[in-house]
Write an enzyme that holds these catalytic residues in place. Structure first.
Site, PDB file in Angstrom:
ATOM      1  N   ASP A 133      -0.560  55.069 -36.069  1.00 44.80           N
ATOM      2  CA  ASP A 133      -1.689  56.260 -35.377  1.00 44.80           C
ATOM      3  C   ASP A 133      -2.407  56.730 -37.022  1.00 44.80           C
ATOM      4  O   ASP A 133      -3.673  57.424 -36.207  1.00 44.80           O
ATOM      5  CB  ASP A 133      -0.596  57.301 -35.714  1.00 44.80           C
ATOM      6  CG  ASP A 133       0.645  57.807 -34.695  1.00 44.80           C
ATOM      7  OD1 ASP A 133      -0.076  57.278 -33.716  1.00 44.80           O
ATOM      8  OD2 ASP A 133       1.534  57.939 -35.230  1.00 44.80           O
TER       9      ASP A 133
ATOM     10  N   ASN B  64     -24.757  47.352 -28.430  1.00 38.86           N
ATOM     11  CA  ASN B  64     -24.314  48.156 -28.077  1.00 38.86           C
ATOM     12  C   ASN B  64     -24.032  48.038 -26.593  1.00 38.86           C
ATOM     13  O   ASN B  64     -23.240  48.715 -25.767  1.00 38.86           O
ATOM     14  CB  ASN B  64     -24.796  48.899 -28.627  1.00 38.86           C
ATOM     15  CG  ASN B  64     -24.290  49.277 -29.871  1.00 38.86           C
ATOM     16  OD1 ASN B  64     -24.010  48.878 -30.439  1.00 38.86           O
ATOM     17  ND2 ASN B  64     -24.446  50.666 -30.225  1.00 38.86           N
TER      18      ASN B  64
ATOM     19  N   ASP C  47     -27.707  56.726 -34.409  1.00 35.67           N
ATOM     20  CA  ASP C  47     -28.572  54.935 -34.805  1.00 35.67           C
ATOM     21  C   ASP C  47     -29.492  55.619 -35.253  1.00 35.67           C
ATOM     22  O   ASP C  47     -29.781  54.339 -35.932  1.00 35.67           O
ATOM     23  CB  ASP C  47     -27.811  53.906 -34.142  1.00 35.67           C
ATOM     24  CG  ASP C  47     -26.626  54.096 -33.006  1.00 35.67           C
ATOM     25  OD1 ASP C  47     -25.553  53.367 -33.765  1.00 35.67           O
ATOM     26  OD2 ASP C  47     -26.048  54.869 -32.236  1.00 35.67           O
TER      27      ASP C  47
ATOM     28  N   ARG D  69     -16.182  47.521 -34.602  1.00 37.59           N
ATOM     29  CA  ARG D  69     -15.134  48.122 -34.219  1.00 37.59           C
ATOM     30  C   ARG D  69     -15.162  47.485 -32.717  1.00 37.59           C
ATOM     31  O   ARG D  69     -14.176  48.595 -31.669  1.00 37.59           O
ATOM     32  CB  ARG D  69     -16.158  49.343 -34.434  1.00 37.59           C
ATOM     33  CG  ARG D  69     -16.491  50.261 -33.793  1.00 37.59           C
ATOM     34  CD  ARG D  69     -14.811  51.428 -33.581  1.00 37.59           C
ATOM     35  NE  ARG D  69     -15.463  52.314 -32.892  1.00 37.59           N
ATOM     36  CZ  ARG D  69     -13.965  52.960 -33.219  1.00 37.59           C
ATOM     37  NH1 ARG D  69     -13.062  53.338 -33.412  1.00 37.59           N
ATOM     38  NH2 ARG D  69     -14.041  54.451 -31.906  1.00 37.59           N
TER      39      ARG D  69
HETATM   40  C1  UD1 Z   1     -20.539  54.176 -29.775  1.00 39.13           C
HETATM   41  C2  UD1 Z   1     -22.107  52.876 -30.432  1.00 39.13           C
HETATM   42  C3  UD1 Z   1     -22.206  53.177 -31.804  1.00 39.13           C
HETATM   43  C4  UD1 Z   1     -22.628  54.764 -31.712  1.00 39.13           C
HETATM   44  C5  UD1 Z   1     -22.272  55.237 -30.740  1.00 39.13           C
HETATM   45  C6  UD1 Z   1     -22.514  56.751 -30.679  1.00 39.13           C
HETATM   46  C7  UD1 Z   1     -21.474  50.654 -29.710  1.00 39.13           C
HETATM   47  C8  UD1 Z   1     -20.458  49.475 -30.540  1.00 39.13           C
HETATM   48  N1  UD1 Z   1     -21.147  51.509 -31.065  1.00 39.13           N
HETATM   49  O1  UD1 Z   1     -19.763  54.074 -30.553  1.00 39.13           O
HETATM   50  O2  UD1 Z   1     -22.833  52.522 -31.829  1.00 39.13           O
HETATM   51  O3  UD1 Z   1     -23.124  55.309 -32.869  1.00 39.13           O
HETATM   52  O4  UD1 Z   1     -21.656  54.976 -29.602  1.00 39.13           O
HETATM   53  O5  UD1 Z   1     -23.533  56.548 -30.114  1.00 39.13           O
HETATM   54  O6  UD1 Z   1     -21.248  50.608 -28.925  1.00 39.13           O
HETATM   55  N2  UD1 Z   1     -14.109  59.858 -31.073  1.00 39.13           N
HETATM   56  C9  UD1 Z   1     -13.179  59.830 -31.624  1.00 39.13           C
HETATM   57  N3  UD1 Z   1     -11.553  59.656 -30.431  1.00 39.13           N
HETATM   58  C10 UD1 Z   1     -12.510  58.638 -30.070  1.00 39.13           C
HETATM   59  C11 UD1 Z   1     -13.659  57.726 -29.539  1.00 39.13           C
HETATM   60  C12 UD1 Z   1     -14.289  58.495 -30.977  1.00 39.13           C
HETATM   61  O7  UD1 Z   1     -13.289  60.922 -32.606  1.00 39.13           O
HETATM   62  O8  UD1 Z   1     -10.850  58.089 -29.630  1.00 39.13           O
HETATM   63  C13 UD1 Z   1     -14.871  60.239 -32.019  1.00 39.13           C
HETATM   64  C14 UD1 Z   1     -16.292  59.346 -33.216  1.00 39.13           C
HETATM   65  O9  UD1 Z   1     -14.911  59.598 -34.401  1.00 39.13           O
HETATM   66  C15 UD1 Z   1     -17.152  59.984 -33.337  1.00 39.13           C
HETATM   67  C16 UD1 Z   1     -17.567  60.876 -32.246  1.00 39.13           C
HETATM   68  O10 UD1 Z   1     -16.134  61.029 -31.026  1.00 39.13           O
HETATM   69  O11 UD1 Z   1     -17.329  61.121 -34.172  1.00 39.13           O
HETATM   70  C17 UD1 Z   1     -18.727  59.357 -31.318  1.00 39.13           C
HETATM   71  O12 UD1 Z   1     -17.631  58.508 -30.883  1.00 39.13           O
HETATM   72  P1  UD1 Z   1     -18.176  57.046 -29.904  1.00 39.13           P
HETATM   73  O13 UD1 Z   1     -19.567  58.121 -29.019  1.00 39.13           O
HETATM   74  O14 UD1 Z   1     -16.906  57.117 -29.317  1.00 39.13           O
HETATM   75  O15 UD1 Z   1     -18.129  56.385 -30.331  1.00 39.13           O
HETATM   76  P2  UD1 Z   1     -18.798  54.647 -30.652  1.00 39.13           P
HETATM   77  O16 UD1 Z   1     -18.419  54.158 -28.966  1.00 39.13           O
HETATM   78  O17 UD1 Z   1     -17.612  54.209 -31.062  1.00 39.13           O
END
Ligand code: UD1
Length: 412
Positions: free
Chosen positions: A111, A19, A299, A87
């Protein structure tokens, strides 16, 4: 194929964090020149990121645990065929729009970004002066030039924090990210960006300040160790018993999960080379909730649940980040676990031993959790895995074998 064995004894070296490395690779697009990243794990997702950068015109070369990336003039288009595989491809959004003033990210469906939206990435970048349009082929972003601003995130999203931090390095003026995510991988990214010439303070805290600069330079950087791997082997030691040293692992980045392991009876402590782990008795049930860092990461959850299936007592595990992340529970149940899920909660009634059987892995962490769960079972287990584990672990089976476990991999 896992034949129950134990106790685990010995040492393994924890590789660089998936990550982190994927975001560091995305960050190289901010500066022309030859970047070198060390301690790169030999995993499939790094190949996908190399292909993504190459598709835009970069040159990449992997050898001896490093990746060399030569960045020149890029075509800032991330094609759907690669984005849909991983992703973390979304991490190129911020750097590309900041450097080239335009970006195309092949996310289908306008969207509707599926179960893992990127709305916070997009609205954050819009606050810095970007404009996005959803087209059938993906999201198209343009800007006459990004300008520093205050961005308050509705939730401390890891990906949104990273994209905004990278984009703001080349914006004019000062950007403040409020309610920023605090994961160690964000501090790692900020440290590489600062070496490149960025001016970032506050990474690892909820408020990150970025003073924009005109240009950045190519650098050399070493990836931090993978705390999710370390947690995998901690849970494995709890399930099979034994005493192991996880070389390179960073205790200071795993405080909360080590505390939880301790409550379950798996002892951990920092040692000269990394983290020492000991599992001697049947684990004890605990309740836990996943939270953004410094809380217990989502995770880690599959490994913690795997361990709790054989704990003494009943545990309740609550998922607060991603809805429906309990798919692997049905597979654990096939191995004799007593788990009931209810919305974001899993209620786990510990049994003395799991029984072994044939199960299917649906993603990286779930696959690893099934493998380690099988270590403490009474009979052989077959985990059918369609390449998921290799997306995140260089050699899970080899690492476990080097600790004395009997884990074999057969192709096809
Ligand atoms: C990263 C990690 C993943 C980990 C997660 C949380 C990587 C490649 N992946 O994923 O392994 O599980 O952090 O620690 O680094 N959300 C929204 N809108 C957005 C962005 C996020 O609604 O624009 C929501 C997501 O659906 C989720 C939550 O916010 O419910 C957390 O997501 P986020 O922290 O962004 O995780 P990732 O960066 O995708």
């Amino acid at each position: 194929m896992i034949t129950p064995a134990g106790p685990l004894e010995g040492e393994i070296t924890i590789s660089g964090a998936k990550n982190s490395v994927l975001k560091l690779m995305a960050a190289t697009t901010l500066a022309a020149g030859v970047h070198t990243i060390y301690n790169v794990p030999d995993i499939h997702d790094v190949d996908v990121m190399c292909r993504l950068l190459e598709s835009m015109g970069a040159r990449t070369e992997r050898r001896d645990g490093l990746v060399e990336i030569e960045i020149g003039d890029l075509e800032p288009v991330a094609p759907f065929a690669l984005v849909e595989q991983m992703r973390a491809s979304t991490a190129v959004l911020g750097p590309l729009i900041a450097r080239f003033g335009r970006v195309e990210l092949g996310i289908p469906g306008g969207d509707d970004f599926g179960h893992r939206p990127i709305d916070m990435h997009l609205t954050g970048l819009e606050t810095l002066g970007a404009q996005f349009e959803a087209r059938p082929e993906g999201v198209i972003g343009t800007t006459p030039g990004l300008k520093g601003a205050v961005v308050t995130l509705a939730f401390p999203s890891v990906g949104a924090t990273e994209n905004l931090m990278m984009a703001a390095t080349l914006a004019t003026g000062t950007t403040v990210i409020d309610n920023a995510a605090r994961e160690p991988e964000i501090a790692d990214l900020a440290s590489m960006l600062n070496k490149m010439g960025a001016r970032i303070t506050g990474s690892g805290t909820p408020q990150i300040t970025i003073e924009g600069v005109d240009r950045l330079e190519a650098v050399t950087h070493r990836v931090i160790p993978d705390r999710i791997h370390a947690a995998t082997y901690m849970a494995a030691t709890g399930l099979a018993g034994g005493e192991v040293v996880l070389r390179e692992a960073r205790y200071d980045q795993m405080d909360m999960v080590c505390q939880k392991f301790g409550e379950m009876g798996v002892r951990t402590s920092p040692c000269r080379d990394g983290i020492w782990v000991m599992g001697r008795e049947r684990p004890t049930a605990v309740d836990l909730s996943t939270l953004p860092y410094p809380g217990v990461a989502t995770d880690y959850k599959p490994f913690l649940v795997a361990l709790l299936t054989v704990a003494e007592g009943t545990s309740i595990v609550t998922e607060n980040l991603f809805a429906g992340r309990f798919k692997y529970v049905d597979e654990l149940v096939k191995l004799g676990a007593k788990v009931r899920t209810d919305g974001n909660h899993a209620i786990i009634r510990g049994v003395e031993r799991l029984s072994g059987g044939e199960v299917v892995s649906h993603d990286i962490r779930a696959g690893a959790a099934l493998v380690i769960a099988a270590l403490g079972a009474t009979a052989e287990t077959v985990v059918l895995d369609d390449g998921h584990i290799a997306r995140g672990y260089p050699d899970l089976a080899g690492d476990l074998r080097s600790l004395g476990a009997d884990v074999r991999v057969s192709a096809g």
